[in-house]
Scaffold this motif. Sequence first.
Motif, PDB file in Angstrom:
ATOM      1  N   ILE A  50       4.900   1.952   9.044  1.00  0.00           N
ATOM      2  CA  ILE A  50       3.639   1.975   8.293  1.00  0.00           C
ATOM      3  C   ILE A  50       2.455   2.456   9.113  1.00  0.00           C
ATOM      4  N   GLY A  51       2.538   2.388  10.437  1.00  0.00           N
ATOM      5  CA  GLY A  51       1.398   2.795  11.247  1.00  0.00           C
ATOM      6  C   GLY A  51       0.238   1.837  11.066  1.00  0.00           C
ATOM      7  N   LEU A  86       0.010  -7.949  -0.753  1.00  0.00           N
ATOM      8  CA  LEU A  86       0.293  -6.699  -1.459  1.00  0.00           C
ATOM      9  C   LEU A  86      -0.873  -6.374  -2.387  1.00  0.00           C
ATOM     10  N   ARG A  87      -1.020  -5.099  -2.709  1.00  0.00           N
ATOM     11  CA  ARG A  87      -2.006  -4.693  -3.698  1.00  0.00           C
ATOM     12  C   ARG A  87      -1.387  -3.655  -4.621  1.00  0.00           C
ATOM     13  N   ASN A 133       5.327   0.687  -7.089  1.00  0.00           N
ATOM     14  CA  ASN A 133       4.147   1.431  -6.655  1.00  0.00           C
ATOM     15  C   ASN A 133       3.087   0.490  -6.087  1.00  0.00           C
ATOM     16  N   TRP A 134       3.545  -0.445  -5.257  1.00  0.00           N
ATOM     17  CA  TRP A 134       2.656  -1.377  -4.574  1.00  0.00           C
ATOM     18  C   TRP A 134       2.480  -0.953  -3.124  1.00  0.00           C
ATOM     19  N   GLU A 135       1.420  -1.451  -2.511  1.00  0.00           N
ATOM     20  CA  GLU A 135       1.158  -1.176  -1.103  1.00  0.00           C
ATOM     21  C   GLU A 135       0.969  -2.487  -0.348  1.00  0.00           C
ATOM     22  N   LEU A 136       1.295  -2.460   0.919  1.00  0.00           N
ATOM     23  CA  LEU A 136       1.014  -3.606   1.769  1.00  0.00           C
ATOM     24  C   LEU A 136      -0.489  -3.772   1.947  1.00  0.00           C
ATOM     25  N   ASP A 137      -0.947  -5.005   1.946  1.00  0.00           N
ATOM     26  CA  ASP A 137      -2.343  -5.329   2.230  1.00  0.00           C
ATOM     27  C   ASP A 137      -2.335  -6.524   3.186  1.00  0.00           C
ATOM     28  N   LEU A 138      -1.977  -6.265   4.429  1.00  0.00           N
ATOM     29  CA  LEU A 138      -1.758  -7.330   5.391  1.00  0.00           C
ATOM     30  C   LEU A 138      -3.053  -7.968   5.872  1.00  0.00           C
TER      31      LEU A 138
END
Length: 260
Positions: free
Chosen positions: A65-66, A94-95, A124-129
């Motif tokens: 993920i960078g 997640l977002r 179609n979710w993204e990580l939101d750490l």
Amino acid sequence: MSNPSEPSPEGIPAATVIIFRNGPDDGPPEILMTIRSREMVFAGGMAVFPGGRVDPADFDLGAAIGGPLDPDEAAHQIAVVRETLEETGLVIGLRGDIDAEKARDAREYLLQTGELAPVLEHFNWELDLDQLTPFARWYPKNERIPRVYDTRFYLADLGTGAVDIEEDGSENTHLFWTSAQGALDLAETGDIKVIFPTRRNLERLALFASFEDARAQAEAIPVRTITPFMAEAEGKTWLNIGEDLGYPVTGEPLDSVMRG
């Protein structure tokens, strides 16, 4: 002490999360706890926070993920996101287009795939750490114990209490919300059982009147690896931790310590 961003060469990497929600009637915040199945090798039958070991796929995703996080740290936070969804049905870290129905579907999909990356792609979710705040790291080294976990603890906040949770029926048998002091009271009466790190963390959490208070203390005290040690005092052997780690209680007589 060791750097919390360095992977342990000995302990099994694990991650767990303390999930807050607003307490009723403007009371203290509540946290989510789970009762582990008695068949589990580690802490069977004990009340713990959601979490588990970091899987190889978590390390792969953490490296891919960078971003600003060290890949190893990212892997531990990804494990928290995955384990929480798998064990409780809650979506944290997640977002995207997320609601209760999609959360249920994502949990089923995760149980099929066993990895978080396909779930992110499918929904179609993204990580939101940034939703996770590092809180502690416990590594109780003991040569006599074959399975020692090097566990990183995180904080997360749901805000509202209007959320659905459901135990997975395999790793955990019961999920419940309680204040930190409420959990300590249940442990005192024997209604739940907690091991040494869980008790110390509950005592620390009981200091806070809100999630914001907990996060502020966590951000003010750098995470350092906690390895309990034994010492003699008052004619007894005590299990202790350091005095400057944010914990109000730093020791317990060894003969009263609950073991996993």
